[in-house]
Structures are given as structure tokens and as C-alpha cells.
Design an enzyme around this catalytic site. Sequence first.
Site, PDB file in Angstrom:
ATOM      1  N   GLY A  68       2.408  -2.508   8.436  1.00 47.57           N
ATOM      2  CA  GLY A  68       2.430  -3.088   9.773  1.00 47.57           C
ATOM      3  C   GLY A  68       3.795  -3.655  10.116  1.00 47.57           C
ATOM      4  O   GLY A  68       4.345  -4.467   9.382  1.00 47.57           O
ATOM      5  N   GLU A  92      -6.299  -4.706   3.193  1.00 48.80           N
ATOM      6  CA  GLU A  92      -6.222  -5.800   2.212  1.00 48.80           C
ATOM      7  C   GLU A  92      -7.405  -5.764   1.252  1.00 48.80           C
ATOM      8  O   GLU A  92      -7.951  -6.792   0.855  1.00 48.80           O
ATOM      9  CB  GLU A  92      -6.107  -7.150   2.913  1.00 48.80           C
ATOM     10  CG  GLU A  92      -4.796  -7.267   3.682  1.00 48.80           C
ATOM     11  CD  GLU A  92      -4.409  -8.690   4.002  1.00 48.80           C
ATOM     12  OE1 GLU A  92      -4.663  -9.563   3.162  1.00 48.80           O
ATOM     13  OE2 GLU A  92      -3.838  -8.898   5.075  1.00 48.80           O
ATOM     14  N   THR A 113       0.824  -1.213   0.000  1.00 46.87           N
ATOM     15  CA  THR A 113       0.000   0.000   0.000  1.00 46.87           C
ATOM     16  C   THR A 113       0.858   1.264   0.000  1.00 46.87           C
ATOM     17  O   THR A 113       1.879   1.343   0.683  1.00 46.87           O
ATOM     18  CB  THR A 113      -0.900   0.009   1.242  1.00 46.87           C
ATOM     19  OG1 THR A 113      -1.737  -1.137   1.202  1.00 46.87           O
ATOM     20  CG2 THR A 113      -1.758   1.254   1.295  1.00 46.87           C
TER      21      THR A 113
END
Length: 554
Positions: free
Chosen positions: A231, A471, A192
Site C-alpha cells: 500500500g 495482515e 508480503t
Amino acid sequence: MAQESSINRASRRTRILNNHLVQSPSDPTSCVQSNSCLSYTPPEVTESFDFETKEMRKILDFHNLEDRDWLFRVIEQGKVFNGKERGGRMFVIPDYNQTMEQQREMTMKRIEYLLERGVFDGWLMKEGVEAELKKLAFLDVIQNFDHSLAVMLGVHFFLWGGAIQFMGTKRHHDKWLRDTETFALKGCFSMTELGHGSNVRGIETVTTYDLKAGEFVINTPCESAQKYWIGGAANHATHTVVFSQLNIDGVNQGVHAFIAQIRDEDGNISPNIRIADCGHKIGLNGVDNGRIWFDNLRIPRENLLNSVADVSPDGQYLSAIKDPDQRFAAFLSPLTSGRITIATSAVFSSKVGLATAIRYSLSRRVFSATPNGPEVLLLDYPSHQRRLLPLLAKSYALTFAGNYLKMIYVNRTPGSAKTLHVVSSAFKAIFTWHNMRTLQECREACGGQGFKTENKIGHMKGEFDVQSTFEGDNTVLMQQVCKALLSEYVAAKKKNKPFKGLGLEHMNGPVPVIPSNLTSSILRSSQFQVMYCQVCNHTFSQYISKASPILCIR
């Protein structure tokens, strides 16, 4: 009569006050005692079942029950999980007073605790259906206790590790998988970007090949190309899979994946890399989301994950998949497992919220049906039943659907990739939307108690809200699913062949006939409702068949 009624009321109030004043203090460790004042009896005190709950659990949890129970005990025994015994039962409760930094460190401590006890053994190094199911069962248990921990493990094992497994080849497996399983390195997943989330094909990070040095050079050409929401990147990750446009001799070959080291073993950020923190979030603050910029970062040629495409030492682009669309689809394969775990965790969250709300509705009484009569249980009100019980029924149905999805995944074949992608995308959106609706209804159904943090419903709303967009944004995913179904329909109609896969097989049968005399019993019957859905589907399909030339479905 009025005076007598007033005396009765005064007497009743006196008795209630007396109960408050002279009643012996209850055991502070017990959470399941009756209260005569409010006629309050928690369901745990008197509940009985007309069915075997262990058998029901076998149906719902479906697989690896002994493994799940073992991990439950491991977690309950760990001080890092903040377990508290109340009323002879163990509860694992988040520490809501921890700062973001403390939550992040607690996530890593919990990973270390589970690692030391062998929980992750075989998560990457073992193959086969049994190993896959055990891993999924363990993740089910973990995400019940700590969503941040489950997400960090999902990023490390399913995204970073999954990318190496499915997109890499033997050289990558030998070099990275064992160290990933033992946490000798900590991986993250840089797909992303600030300017591109669901539109992965449009990401702006660029990688070129330096023929003289035999290296790839990764660059962030503009601010919107910074990797965002990664993350593990802010504090802990040492390596990442970078998704980037691959430019060879001025020709863009599309999105490819590369392995890059972003920190050394001591946590120092690597040269030519800049990392910043995404900051505090409405949930999941145990996950250190970060932003990454690359400034002429050089990596070895061998760090290209090359199961789909490769670049030779002399700079030749090589791929057995000539169709760019098929090649791009292959690069998205790691997202499938992530969407499966997101869907199943959403159902667990729904069930936790419903367990709280329904138990509360079996204890809380409000209003009386007759003057001076007993107050009525919340769940005895039809309106309250309509709020919670359909959500409970749907949560059961989604549990079975989630188990079906797992079995498709663990028994996958090369030919099932399209079906798995479509089904996992649809389930991820449906399950997570259902979870957010359920938690909101449960919070309201508990009244003020639903507003309390310790009852977890509001906390879970913040923790799981992100599932609607990460996602894959749910709306975009469902648009992709619709496109796939419509394309399958048009293709089958053009070839005049029966439908196979993607859940369209029911359209091969004859169109049901609706009875002319529709009584209330017919309308309420499951047979009629299934038949009505089939008629609606057929009507919609006929419309699409006529409209498809106008819609220009490709």
C-alpha cells in the site's frame, strides 16, 4: 358481495392514483417525509427512546468522545469529503464515479486537509496511554468516512511508523519519526511477496552485508520474491521497510527489517528499484497498491532496524535474543497494532450496514395479515428479526470486545506480547468474518435497495472484503490461535498448574453438572448456556489431553 368488493378495490386504487397526481411535490432536500400512499413513515420522524442515547454512546465509543466529535466536524466541513446536506442533516458520501487514479489523488488530498488541521499531531512523537487512545479514536472516525484513507494512514503510521518505533532504536527515531508524522516522507511496508503472504518466515528477498563498503545489499532473486500489495508503493511512498532474509557470511540469520528509499522528493523512482502497479481492485481503489523489485540496492548499515538484532561494522551478527523463533516473533510486532485497527474498523462497518438495514425494515411494509388490512413492517416479521437482531447483538458484543482489546494494547507490557498477539489475531479474524456476513445479510434484507450503490452496503462489502486476508489470512490466523491455546493447555497440564492468560482461566474451576430434568426454560437460560459451553470446553480439553501425544503438539 363480490361486486361490492370489486367496487371497493377500484375506489381504493382511484384514491391512490389521485394522491400520485395531485400531491404537491416534496422538498427535494428532505429525506424524512411521510408518504400517505404507502403509509411510509421513516423512523426519524416518530422515533423515541426509553434510554439516554448519549450515555449509550459513551459505553460504545468508550473513550475520547470530545476528540471524536471535533474530528467529525472537521471532516463534515471539508469539501474534499464530498459532504451533502439532506433534510437538515449532513451526509458524507463517496463519489462513486471517480476513476482509480482520481480516488488515489483524493486520498492524498484528504491526508493534506487533515494534516493542515493538526489531526496527526502526536501520532508518533507523543507517548503514553492518552496519546495512544486519541490516535485510535481519530482512526475510528476516519475509517467511518473513508476506508481507503484509513488504510493509507494505517500503513504510514502503524506499519511504517510502528516498525521504526518498535523495531528501531534512537538513531532511527531521531531520523525518521518526526518526518513521518509531518508527512515530509511517506512510508510503506514491504513484507508480503507474490509467493509468500502469511508465511513471512519463508519470504525470498535476500539482503547481504558488504564488509568493505559497510553497506547492506538488497536483492529480489526471483519473480515470486517481488514485494506485492504494498500500500502506497505504486504512486506516493518515498520510503519503505523491507522485510528480508539476512545473509551474513553465507549463514541465513532469518527475517530482518531494513529502511530503504524508493523515491526522491519529486516522486522519481530510486536507482536499482523497479515498481509496478497492482491495478484495479474490487475495493480500496483509493490505496495505490504496488509491486517492488530490488536489484543490488545498497543501503547504509545503520538502516537495519536493530532493536532485536544488529550487524557490527566488521560484519558480526549480534542479538540478545538467541532463540530464532523468539527473534522472529519480535519482528512481527508492528502487525499487532494493524490487526487491532482492522478489527475495530470491521465492527464500525457492521454497525453502518445494520443501521441502514434496520431503519429500512422499520419503514418498508410488505403483505397484509388480513384482507385489505395494513401491510406489515418488515421488522415485525420474526424471520426478519432473526436475520438482523442477532447480528446487531453480536456487533454490540464485539464493540465491547474491541474496546477491551484497545486497552490491552495501550497498557501493554513486555510480558503481555504473547497474549496481545494471540488475542489480536483471533479478534481480527472473528470481527472481519462477522462484518462480511453482516453486510451480506443487510444487503439481502434491504432487497433491491441494498443493491443501490448510494446505500453503501454493497460498496462496503467490496471495500472491507480485503480484511479477511490482509495482515494475515483469517484461517491461518485462527490456526495459529488454536495452536497457542493448545500449547498453553498442554504446558499447564504437564506442570499441573492453573491456567493463566489467553482466556483459559475458566478451565481452572470445577466442571458444572447438567441437570437431569431439562425443561425449555432451563435450556433457554443464560446460566445453562454458559454452563453447557464450559462442559463442552472441558470435554474438548480432556480429549486434547489424551490425544496430544498423537498430535505431536510442540
